[in-house]
Design a protein around this motif. Sequence first.
Motif, short mmCIF file in Angstrom:
data_model
loop_
_atom_site.label_atom_id
_atom_site.label_comp_id
_atom_site.label_asym_id
_atom_site.label_seq_id
_atom_site.Cartn_x
_atom_site.Cartn_y
_atom_site.Cartn_z
N HIS A 57 0.79 -1.22 0.00
CA HIS A 57 0.00 0.00 0.00
C HIS A 57 0.83 1.28 0.00
CE1 HIS A 57 -4.17 -1.50 0.72
NE2 HIS A 57 -3.48 -2.59 1.02
N TRP A 58 2.09 1.18 0.46
CA TRP A 58 2.87 2.42 0.57
C TRP A 58 4.35 2.06 0.66
CZ3 TRP A 58 2.60 6.02 5.47
CH2 TRP A 58 3.07 7.30 5.16
N ILE A 59 5.17 2.80 -0.07
CA ILE A 59 6.63 2.66 -0.01
C ILE A 59 7.19 4.08 0.12
CG2 ILE A 59 8.71 1.85 -1.18
CD1 ILE A 59 6.79 0.16 -3.00
N LEU A 60 7.87 4.33 1.21
CA LEU A 60 8.50 5.62 1.47
C LEU A 60 9.94 5.34 1.87
CD1 LEU A 60 8.23 8.72 1.90
CD2 LEU A 60 7.33 8.22 4.17
N TYR A 61 10.91 5.92 1.15
CA TYR A 61 12.31 5.60 1.40
C TYR A 61 13.16 6.87 1.41
CZ TYR A 61 12.13 5.41 -3.75
OH TYR A 61 11.90 5.68 -5.08
N ASN A 62 14.39 6.68 1.87
CA ASN A 62 15.32 7.80 2.07
C ASN A 62 14.72 8.86 3.00
OD1 ASN A 62 17.25 6.50 0.61
ND2 ASN A 62 17.02 7.73 -1.23
N ILE A 63 14.06 8.36 4.04
CA ILE A 63 13.56 9.23 5.10
C ILE A 63 14.79 9.66 5.90
CG2 ILE A 63 12.11 9.37 7.17
CD1 ILE A 63 10.49 6.96 5.96
N PRO A 64 14.99 10.96 6.11
CA PRO A 64 16.20 11.42 6.80
C PRO A 64 16.32 10.86 8.22
CG PRO A 64 15.02 13.26 5.79
CD PRO A 64 14.13 12.06 5.68
N PRO A 65 17.54 10.59 8.65
CA PRO A 65 17.75 10.05 10.00
C PRO A 65 17.37 11.02 11.10
CG PRO A 65 19.85 10.61 8.99
CD PRO A 65 18.80 10.78 7.93
N SER A 66 17.25 12.31 10.76
CA SER A 66 16.86 13.31 11.76
C SER A 66 15.37 13.25 12.10
CB SER A 66 17.21 14.71 11.25
OG SER A 66 16.55 14.95 10.01
N LEU A 67 14.57 12.58 11.26
CA LEU A 67 13.13 12.50 11.52
C LEU A 67 12.82 11.39 12.51
CD1 LEU A 67 11.31 12.97 8.09
CD2 LEU A 67 11.81 14.65 9.84
N SER A 68 11.81 11.64 13.34
CA SER A 68 11.30 10.61 14.25
C SER A 68 9.79 10.51 14.16
CB SER A 68 11.73 10.90 15.68
OG SER A 68 11.22 12.15 16.09
N GLU A 69 9.23 11.19 13.17
CA GLU A 69 7.79 11.11 12.96
C GLU A 69 7.43 11.57 11.55
OE1 GLU A 69 5.73 13.64 15.72
OE2 GLU A 69 6.98 15.34 15.26
N LEU A 70 6.26 11.12 11.11
CA LEU A 70 5.70 11.55 9.83
C LEU A 70 4.36 12.18 10.12
CD1 LEU A 70 6.37 8.38 7.63
CD2 LEU A 70 7.64 10.54 7.59
#
Length: 154
Positions: A57-70
């Motif tokens: 249903h969803w593919i999200l990649y190269n999320i920055p390591p500084s993030l801890s939430e979407l």
Amino acid sequence: MRIESPAFRNEDTIPVKYTCDGDDVSPALRWFDPPPNVKGFVLIMEDPDAPMGTFTHWILYNIPPSLSELPENIPKRPEVQGIGMQGVNDFGRIGYGGPCPPKTHPPHRYYFRLYALDSMLNLKPGAGLSEVKRAMNGHVIAEAYVMGRYGRRR
């Protein structure tokens, strides 16, 4: 590492808002205790109960390591500034595609799996699941999931 959603508890029902019967927007997610050496994250949402086999249903990649939430409602674009790149789901579209099980089925399970990687993926926006999994191979240093259920009225 662990992941949760403020929209639903693990193993509980996903609210209609996040499904094909509602606004079909992605739920907010947040994660805790990633490894200190993480260089990027990948999020994959799948339904293992789909009639033809596991449905992505969803593919999200190269999320920055500084993030801890979407945040809720990630735009359905190949690249979202400050968030990452999105792949093509099994609906054949970019971005999030909410739960939409057949009305004749009991509720399905939807796994939001977060992978911590020791590198970013060398992929362009719009990659498919097999490309993302191949690029992730050997780079996963931690993983966590939260699972929600959804069934449609018969």
